[in-house]
Design an enzyme around this catalytic site. Structure first.
Site, mmCIF file in Angstrom:
data_model
loop_
_atom_site.group_PDB
_atom_site.id
_atom_site.type_symbol
_atom_site.label_atom_id
_atom_site.label_comp_id
_atom_site.label_asym_id
_atom_site.label_seq_id
_atom_site.Cartn_x
_atom_site.Cartn_y
_atom_site.Cartn_z
ATOM 1 N N SER A 250 16.661 2.682 24.365
ATOM 2 C CA SER A 250 15.465 3.510 24.475
ATOM 3 C C SER A 250 14.312 2.677 25.005
ATOM 4 C CB SER A 250 15.082 4.106 23.114
ATOM 5 O OG SER A 250 14.603 3.093 22.249
ATOM 6 N N LYS A 251 13.274 3.375 25.445
ATOM 7 C CA LYS A 251 12.089 2.675 25.923
ATOM 8 C C LYS A 251 11.427 1.894 24.789
ATOM 9 C CE LYS A 251 11.591 6.556 29.047
ATOM 10 N NZ LYS A 251 11.013 7.891 29.199
#
Length: 293
Positions: free
Chosen positions: A241-242
């Protein structure tokens, strides 16, 4: 007669697409193409503090570089507040939504007093403190009055699913204390407004489905068929994920990036051009059974 297939990819502009988000984008595009349907892109930017300037345009550029073009111009949730307000007004008028004065700390204290402390990593189920009124306190948020009972639904990949939303989540937020619209309300309203019939998204979002079903029923809206795709995980086993430092896609070779994403979906590597590979994966796409709850 069933409604014509309409699918969507709905990224949040908190940064560029990474390998995990490309899997969801490719899967939703392939599912739409395999069913002869439309594929839309919706930028989910209601959580403005987390959005990064220019990330929406970069995401659209990345999709185009991968040959994933939407069939209509993209829409931005930040321009759709009137639709969300109208839905909230309907719920309030029907007695299905109510104001809440509780802070997060107060919710956790109330749960602890009830012998239901929140475990690490778990969402704190709302204990219903404001269900019967604010008792003179100022409203902070708006919540849905969740009915008792287990919600059942079927995922096209994961199979039968269920959740007791009232017990495990409680009355969830529709409009936040900071005035921003909550994800659950925005996505349900948008899916109905755009006539979405099939939602294909990452498996990390599967636990949102029961809440969205409850909200769709409260608003009298149809619900789509759901398919949740495998997650790309980092070396530590956590979802890429970011938030945990996932690197933006390297699109110097879009076919290679798409081939990696296709492999996560159980599809075979293909030679030839990008367009050739997309056509082959569309023909190979296995998820043809569309089931409801």
């Amino acid at each position: 007669m069933p409604a014509p297939y309409t699918g969507r990819f709905a990224p949040s502009p908190t940064g560029p697409l990474h390998a995990g988000s490309l899997v969801a984008a490719l899967a939703s595009w392939l599912d739409a193409r395999r069913h002869g349907g439309r594929w839309l892109v919706r930028i989910e930017d209601v959580d403005t503090p987390r959005c990064i300037a220019g990330a929406d345009r970069e995401i659209l550029r990345q999709l185009a570089a991968c040959g994933l073009q939407p069939d209509e111009p993209p829409v931005w949730q930040s321009a759709r507040g009137g639709l969300y307000q109208a839905a909230l007004d309907r719920l309030v008028a029907a007695g299905q939504a109510y104001p809440c004065a509780c802070s997060r700390k107060e919710i956790e204290q109330a749960l602890a007093a009830q012998g239901r402390p929140r475990r690490r990593g778990e969402e704190a189920p709302y204990p219903g403190t404001c269900r019967q009124g604010l008792r003179g306190r100022a409203a902070r948020a708006w919540r849905l009055r969740v009915p008792d009972g287990t919600v059942h639904w079927t995922d096209r990949r994961l199979g039968p699913q269920q959740q007791d939303v009232a017990r495990e989540v409680g009355d969830f937020v529709l409009r936040r204390a900071d005035g921003l619209w909550a994800y659950q309300l925005a996505v349900v309203v948008d899916d109905a407004d755009q006539a979405i019939t099939h939602v294909v998204r990452g498996e990390d979002l599967a636990d949102n489905t029961a809440r969205q079903l409850v909200l769709q029923r409260a608003l009298g809206l149809p619900h789509p068929a759901w398919l949740h795709t495998p997650l790309v995980r980092g070396a530590d086993g956590e979802k890429l994920s970011k938030q945990n430092g996932a690197q933006p896609l390297d699109l110097a070779d879009p076919l290679r990036a798409l081939t990696d994403a296709a492999g996560m979906l159980g599809l075979h590597a293909r030679g030839g051009s990008l367009a050739d590979a997309l056509r082959a994966w569309t023909a190979e796409w296995p998820f043809l059974q569309s089931t409801g709850d």
